[in-house]
Motif scaffolding. Structure first.
Motif, PDB file in Angstrom:
ATOM      1  N   GLU A 230       6.274  -7.110   4.566  1.00 55.87           N
ATOM      2  CA  GLU A 230       5.705  -5.896   5.226  1.00 55.87           C
ATOM      3  C   GLU A 230       5.319  -5.065   4.104  1.00 55.87           C
ATOM      4  N   LYS A 231       5.801  -4.754   3.227  1.00 59.95           N
ATOM      5  CA  LYS A 231       5.479  -3.828   1.854  1.00 59.95           C
ATOM      6  C   LYS A 231       5.544  -4.477   0.652  1.00 59.95           C
ATOM      7  N   VAL A 232       4.619  -4.282  -0.129  1.00 61.28           N
ATOM      8  CA  VAL A 232       4.483  -5.190  -1.152  1.00 61.28           C
ATOM      9  C   VAL A 232       3.986  -4.125  -2.465  1.00 61.28           C
ATOM     10  N   TYR A 233       4.469  -4.438  -3.512  1.00 63.13           N
ATOM     11  CA  TYR A 233       4.094  -3.176  -4.869  1.00 63.13           C
ATOM     12  C   TYR A 233       2.539  -3.206  -5.028  1.00 63.13           C
ATOM     13  N   GLY A 234       2.258  -2.081  -5.062  1.00 67.31           N
ATOM     14  CA  GLY A 234       0.785  -1.619  -5.549  1.00 67.31           C
ATOM     15  C   GLY A 234       0.067  -1.379  -4.244  1.00 67.31           C
ATOM     16  N   VAL A 235       0.302  -1.546  -3.070  1.00 67.14           N
ATOM     17  CA  VAL A 235      -0.442  -1.415  -1.844  1.00 67.14           C
ATOM     18  C   VAL A 235      -0.022   0.093  -1.602  1.00 67.14           C
ATOM     19  N   GLY A 236      -0.852   0.990  -1.733  1.00 65.16           N
ATOM     20  CA  GLY A 236      -0.762   2.447  -1.388  1.00 65.16           C
ATOM     21  C   GLY A 236      -1.194   3.191  -0.165  1.00 65.16           C
ATOM     22  N   ARG A 237      -0.935   4.266   0.030  1.00 62.54           N
ATOM     23  CA  ARG A 237      -1.163   4.953   1.060  1.00 62.54           C
ATOM     24  C   ARG A 237      -2.467   5.285   1.343  1.00 62.54           C
ATOM     25  N   GLY A 238      -3.024   5.933   0.012  1.00 64.56           N
ATOM     26  CA  GLY A 238      -4.478   6.605  -0.055  1.00 64.56           C
ATOM     27  C   GLY A 238      -5.270   5.476  -0.718  1.00 64.56           C
ATOM     28  N   THR A 239      -6.512   5.780  -1.275  1.00 67.56           N
ATOM     29  CA  THR A 239      -7.505   5.032  -1.848  1.00 67.56           C
ATOM     30  C   THR A 239      -7.305   5.489  -3.745  1.00 67.56           C
ATOM     31  N   LEU A 240      -7.345   6.589  -3.792  1.00 62.61           N
ATOM     32  CA  LEU A 240      -7.519   6.817  -5.294  1.00 62.61           C
ATOM     33  C   LEU A 240      -6.176   7.206  -5.733  1.00 62.61           C
ATOM     34  N   PHE A 241      -5.166   7.606  -4.856  1.00 64.40           N
ATOM     35  CA  PHE A 241      -3.685   7.986  -5.569  1.00 64.40           C
ATOM     36  C   PHE A 241      -3.026   7.004  -4.888  1.00 64.40           C
ATOM     37  N   TYR A 242      -1.841   6.532  -5.898  1.00 64.03           N
ATOM     38  CA  TYR A 242      -0.856   5.587  -5.451  1.00 64.03           C
ATOM     39  C   TYR A 242       0.647   6.119  -5.927  1.00 64.03           C
ATOM     40  N   GLU A 243       1.253   6.178  -4.975  1.00 60.76           N
ATOM     41  CA  GLU A 243       2.625   6.980  -5.190  1.00 60.76           C
ATOM     42  C   GLU A 243       3.698   6.300  -4.836  1.00 60.76           C
ATOM     43  N   PRO A 244       4.436   5.377  -5.699  1.00 62.26           N
ATOM     44  CA  PRO A 244       5.624   4.507  -5.162  1.00 62.26           C
ATOM     45  C   PRO A 244       6.812   5.373  -4.688  1.00 62.26           C
ATOM     46  N   ALA A 245       7.009   6.516  -5.512  1.00 61.65           N
ATOM     47  CA  ALA A 245       8.373   7.291  -5.436  1.00 61.65           C
ATOM     48  C   ALA A 245       8.208   8.152  -3.863  1.00 61.65           C
ATOM     49  N   ASP A 246       8.483   7.232  -2.802  1.00 62.09           N
ATOM     50  CA  ASP A 246       7.795   7.854  -1.604  1.00 62.09           C
ATOM     51  C   ASP A 246       8.933   8.463  -0.740  1.00 62.09           C
ATOM     52  N   SER A 247      10.286   8.385  -1.082  1.00 61.72           N
ATOM     53  CA  SER A 247      11.325   8.734   0.075  1.00 61.72           C
ATOM     54  C   SER A 247      12.466   9.512  -0.652  1.00 61.72           C
ATOM     55  N   SER A 248      13.318  10.158  -0.143  1.00 62.32           N
ATOM     56  CA  SER A 248      14.093  11.094  -0.609  1.00 62.32           C
ATOM     57  C   SER A 248      15.706   9.985  -0.775  1.00 62.32           C
TER      58      SER A 248
ATOM     59  N   PRO B  68      15.921   5.509  -1.780  1.00 58.42           N
ATOM     60  CA  PRO B  68      15.108   4.494  -1.943  1.00 58.42           C
ATOM     61  C   PRO B  68      14.857   3.573  -0.690  1.00 58.42           C
ATOM     62  N   SER B  69      13.427   3.549  -0.383  1.00 57.44           N
ATOM     63  CA  SER B  69      13.074   2.596   0.694  1.00 57.44           C
ATOM     64  C   SER B  69      13.208   1.063   0.553  1.00 57.44           C
ATOM     65  N   GLU B  70      13.250   0.288   1.374  1.00 53.57           N
ATOM     66  CA  GLU B  70      13.504  -1.185   1.030  1.00 53.57           C
ATOM     67  C   GLU B  70      12.147  -1.960   1.369  1.00 53.57           C
ATOM     68  N   HIS B  71      11.711  -2.629   0.528  1.00 52.86           N
ATOM     69  CA  HIS B  71      10.732  -3.559   0.606  1.00 52.86           C
ATOM     70  C   HIS B  71      10.957  -5.002   0.478  1.00 52.86           C
ATOM     71  N   ASP B  72      10.261  -5.904   1.193  1.00 52.66           N
ATOM     72  CA  ASP B  72      10.645  -7.399   1.085  1.00 52.66           C
ATOM     73  C   ASP B  72       9.977  -8.302   0.306  1.00 52.66           C
ATOM     74  N   TRP B  73      10.229  -9.556  -0.325  1.00 57.81           N
ATOM     75  CA  TRP B  73       9.813 -10.079  -1.085  1.00 57.81           C
ATOM     76  C   TRP B  73       9.738 -11.566  -0.781  1.00 57.81           C
TER      77      TRP B  73
ATOM     78  N   PRO C 129      11.235   2.616  -4.591  1.00 58.19           N
ATOM     79  CA  PRO C 129      11.801   1.719  -3.475  1.00 58.19           C
ATOM     80  C   PRO C 129      12.668   0.564  -4.187  1.00 58.19           C
ATOM     81  N   VAL C 130      13.209  -0.082  -3.497  1.00 65.72           N
ATOM     82  CA  VAL C 130      14.273  -1.353  -4.096  1.00 65.72           C
ATOM     83  C   VAL C 130      13.519  -2.520  -3.049  1.00 65.72           C
ATOM     84  N   ASN C 131      13.781  -3.642  -3.799  1.00 59.94           N
ATOM     85  CA  ASN C 131      13.305  -5.020  -3.175  1.00 59.94           C
ATOM     86  C   ASN C 131      14.168  -5.972  -2.679  1.00 59.94           C
ATOM     87  N   ARG C 132      14.161  -6.701  -1.848  1.00 62.86           N
ATOM     88  CA  ARG C 132      14.993  -7.737  -1.266  1.00 62.86           C
ATOM     89  C   ARG C 132      14.167  -8.866  -0.753  1.00 62.86           C
TER      90      ARG C 132
END
Ligand SMILES: O=C(O)[C@@H](O)[C@@H](O)[C@H](O)[C@H](O)CO
Ligand SMILES: [Mg+2]
Length: 403
Positions: A156-174, A176-181, A390-393
């Motif tokens: 679903e969510k992988v490191y490095g895939v941002g929301r915009g095209t020129l800015f990538y901001e991983p610290a996205d939540s108040s 930690p959000s959870e990503h899968d791997w 985020p954290v990754n599981r």
């Protein structure tokens, strides 16, 4: 030139930044970046509560002595909070010294070694086609080196895939959000990504990739081998580096160049990697590795083993760090590349800077000091907002993994 005042400014113009400002009795002031992503207030407190009281009255010209005083004097050596705080002081003092000399910082370091600082930009996409499109976009903007990251089918969510095209901001939540791997899915997908990217972009653009510490050494060796036909500039953070020995195994199996070090905070973190030539690029940067003073030692040591610099330059490193890094890059003899992720317009307005981008290269400018300032009135309009990485599981059973 006595230090008469020092203060910490925390602001959030698009993301959180911590900045140290030091003022001297002859009216000069200098600033240093003290941002530690997701742990910002710990460095702010370390500086305000424990460092600033020890700085007042010291001679701002004694950059080395103050570095040693804060490093040895704390008794508790190393660690990201301590070393980020020391880096902020060191950067601000180099800024003041260069302003006092009326020179851009790179002149004090030894002058220019090159005409500009080659940077790499970030191309992110949800899948292969979108990533290829982004790589071509960066090529059109003049970039000579491009990092490519893409979503992985089935994750679903992988490191490095941002929301915009020129800015990538991983610290996205108040919180930690959870990503899968899934390592298997990633290892099947990534060689296909680079086959498509290399085919589209041609042989002349440098390509980079960040693994973000997610593989074991033997898995990293497999990926490095699989990527050899696409001749990457580097494969970054292939495996966690607490155990520096791990890189030997990767090295024995692949000629894909290796880069590591964005989370290192001292020369000791890089020592074995460098002296056994287990890496090709060292990614330590000004803000997290003890400032210009220690970075210079790391780079000189690395130079003996033909390891080149490739400083971290994500958006959580403020324009103050970027400015200082560019002076360092312009001087350092064993320069490799500099990461460059554009900041938002709000961030750029709070931190007016002398550096400029042209045709794939950054230039630090010739303003005295490191050339970056802070507009304190504007900064005050953007109060701190809690933000976490985020954290990754593992997708199949929820085990906490490396993010
Ligand atoms: O190579 C990079 O720039 C990354 O690994 C960073 O985006 C990293 O995730 C952040 O700087 C974490 O603070
Ligand atoms: Mg990285």
């Amino acid at each position: 030139m006595k230090i008469i005042d020092a203060k910490v400014i925390v602001c959030s113009p698009g993301r959180n930044f911590v900045t140290l400002k030091i003022t001297t009795d002859d009216g000069l002031s200098g600033i240093g970046d003290a941002t530690l992503n997701g742990r910002e207030l710990s460095v702010a407190s370390y500086l305000t509560d424990h460092v600033i009281p020890c700085l007042i009255g010291r001679d701002a010209h004694q950059v080395e002595d103050i570095w040693q005083y804060l490093y040895r004097g704390a008794y508790w050596r190393r660690g990201p909070v301590t070393m980020t705080a020391i880096a902020a002081v060191d950067t601000a003092l180099w800024d003041i010294k260069a302003k006092a000399a009326g020179m851009p910082l790179y002149q004090l370091l030894g002058g220019k070694s090159r005409t500009g600082v080659m940077v790499y930009g970030h191309a992110n996409g949800a899948g292969i086609d979108e990533t290829v499109e982004q790589v071509l976009h960066y090529k059109k903007l003049g970039y000579k080196a491009i990092r490519a990251q893409s979503g992985v089918p089935g994750l679903e969510k992988v490191y490095g895939v941002g929301r915009g095209t020129l800015f990538y901001e991983p610290a996205d939540s108040s919180l930690p959000s959870e990503h899968d791997w899934s390592t298997e899915r990633y290892l099947l997908h990534t060689p296909k990504l680079f086959a498509a990217v290399r085919e589209a972009v041609g042989p002349d653009v440098h390509l980079l990739h960040d693994v973000h510490h997610r593989l074991t050494p033997i898995e990293a060796a497999r990926l490095g081998k699989a990527l050899e036909p696409y001749h990457l500039f580097w494969m970054e953070d292939a495996t966690p580096a607490e155990n520096q020995e791990s890189f030997r195994l990767i090295r024995q199996h692949t000629t894909t160049p290796l880069a590591v070090g964005e989370i290192f905070n001292s020369i000791w973190d890089c020592k074995d990697l460098i002296q056994h030539q287990l890496i090709d690029y060292i990614r330590t940067t000004v803000v997290h590795a003890g400032g210009i003073t220690q970075l210079r030692r790391i780079a000189d040591f690395a130079g003996m083993y033909q390891v080149r610099t490739g400083s971290h330059g994500a958006t959580d490193l403020s324009p103050v760090c970027m400015g200082a890094a560019l002076h360092f890059d312009l001087w350092v003899p064993n320069f490799g590349i500099q990461e460059y992720m554009r900041h938002t317009d709000e961030t750029d307005a709070v931190f007016p800077h002398a550096y400029t981008f042209e045709d794939g290269f950054l230039h630090p400018g010739d303003a005295p000091g490191h050339g970056v300032d802070i507009d304190e009135a504007l900064a005050a309009r953007y109060p701190y907002k809690p933000a976490y990485l985020p954290v990754n599981r593992l997708a199949h059973d929820g085990t906490l993994w490396h993010w």
